[in-house]
Design an enzyme around this catalytic site. Structure first.
Site, PDB file in Angstrom:
ATOM      1  N   HIS A  16      21.253 -20.401 -23.694  1.00 53.63           N
ATOM      2  CA  HIS A  16      20.800 -21.797 -23.548  1.00 53.63           C
ATOM      3  C   HIS A  16      20.847 -22.505 -24.907  1.00 53.63           C
ATOM      4  O   HIS A  16      21.304 -23.653 -25.007  1.00 53.63           O
ATOM      5  CB  HIS A  16      19.362 -21.851 -23.023  1.00 53.63           C
ATOM      6  CG  HIS A  16      19.198 -21.392 -21.609  1.00 53.63           C
ATOM      7  ND1 HIS A  16      18.265 -20.448 -21.231  1.00 53.63           N
ATOM      8  CD2 HIS A  16      19.853 -21.732 -20.473  1.00 53.63           C
ATOM      9  CE1 HIS A  16      18.354 -20.245 -19.922  1.00 53.63           C
ATOM     10  NE2 HIS A  16      19.312 -21.012 -19.441  1.00 53.63           N
ATOM     11  N   LYS A  40      11.102 -19.856  -6.187  1.00 52.75           N
ATOM     12  CA  LYS A  40      11.006 -18.675  -7.051  1.00 52.75           C
ATOM     13  C   LYS A  40       9.667 -18.735  -7.771  1.00 52.75           C
ATOM     14  O   LYS A  40       9.263 -19.800  -8.228  1.00 52.75           O
ATOM     15  CB  LYS A  40      12.084 -18.698  -8.143  1.00 52.75           C
ATOM     16  CG  LYS A  40      13.446 -18.216  -7.720  1.00 52.75           C
ATOM     17  CD  LYS A  40      14.353 -18.001  -8.934  1.00 52.75           C
ATOM     18  CE  LYS A  40      15.096 -19.247  -9.362  1.00 52.75           C
ATOM     19  NZ  LYS A  40      16.001 -19.074 -10.502  1.00 52.75           N
ATOM     20  N   ARG A  89      29.426 -19.947 -17.598  1.00 56.91           N
ATOM     21  CA  ARG A  89      29.529 -18.659 -18.290  1.00 56.91           C
ATOM     22  C   ARG A  89      30.746 -17.882 -17.830  1.00 56.91           C
ATOM     23  O   ARG A  89      31.476 -17.322 -18.615  1.00 56.91           O
ATOM     24  CB  ARG A  89      28.271 -17.819 -18.024  1.00 56.91           C
ATOM     25  CG  ARG A  89      27.049 -18.348 -18.719  1.00 56.91           C
ATOM     26  CD  ARG A  89      25.818 -17.685 -18.223  1.00 56.91           C
ATOM     27  NE  ARG A  89      25.665 -17.889 -16.781  1.00 56.91           N
ATOM     28  CZ  ARG A  89      24.637 -17.486 -16.062  1.00 56.91           C
ATOM     29  NH1 ARG A  89      23.666 -16.830 -16.638  1.00 56.91           N
ATOM     30  NH2 ARG A  89      24.575 -17.729 -14.778  1.00 56.91           N
ATOM     31  N   SER A 127      18.556 -15.717 -17.800  1.00 59.27           N
ATOM     32  CA  SER A 127      17.096 -15.536 -17.924  1.00 59.27           C
ATOM     33  C   SER A 127      16.650 -14.324 -17.117  1.00 59.27           C
ATOM     34  O   SER A 127      15.776 -13.563 -17.555  1.00 59.27           O
ATOM     35  CB  SER A 127      16.363 -16.775 -17.402  1.00 59.27           C
ATOM     36  OG  SER A 127      16.705 -17.900 -18.137  1.00 59.27           O
TER      37      SER A 127
END
Ligand code: PNS
Length: 165
Positions: A16, A40, A89, A127
């Site tokens: 990040h 979540k 990514r 994460s």
């Protein structure tokens, strides 16, 4: 031009940070915008995530940290921004990001989504991975800023203490 970099950042990683630095070198102003996790259970509250991001981004003069509820495009328009910055990514990110970008364009045609490629060093990083490594007692050194690493350790120790009779 103002750009909004949205995400859950639960917690932020060096991937990040890499993206924030890249965006800050391209846009006049970058707002890192924390979204509440829908569906979540987060490890860190929005306020804790905001503190971690603010601390790490303190040296970046054109970067600010904020949080939002509701639709991302409404927040972007409220901030008079025209661009959403997202990181890509790997190919595996593409489908999800493509759907989100098209949905956001449908909701607000004047808002553009711009993708920046992460540095190859962080192309595998997330994460969730950082949380899993830390929860299983591994070191996340080099994967997350030191201050985040500390907070992760504290949070996971608290969880162990809570669960130990
Ligand atoms: O870090 P994440 O979890 O990949 O970030 C996802 C995020 C926060 C960018 C996305 O869930 C989002 O934009 N949430 C805001 C709600 C919204 O606008 N939903 C419709 C867009 S598809």
């Amino acid at each position: 031009m103002i750009a909004v970099y949205p995400g859950s950042f639960d917690p932020m990683t060096n991937g990040h940070l890499d993206l924030i630095e890249r965006a800050a070198s391209v846009f006049d102003e970058v707002i890192v915008a924390i979204a509440p996790n829908v569906g979540k259970e987060p490890l860190f509250t929005v306020e804790e995530r905001r503190e971690m991001l603010s601390e790490v981004c303190r040296g970046l003069r054109n970067v600010s940290v904020d949080s939002f509820d509701g639709l991302l495009v409404s927040y972007v328009q409220k901030k008079n921004a025209r661009v959403i910055v997202k990181g890509l990514r790997a190919v595996s990110d593409f489908q999800y990001e493509f759907e989100m970008a098209l949905t956001n364009r449908r909701l607000a045609p004047s808002v553009e989504t711009v993708f920046l490629m992460t540095s190859a060093d962080y192309s595998y990083l997330s994460s969730s991975l950082v949380k899993e490594i830390a929860a299983l007692g591994g070191s996340v050194q080099g994967l997350a800023p030191e201050s985040v690493e500390e907070k992760l350790k504290q949070r996971l120790q608290e969880a162990v203490r809570r669960d130990t009779p």
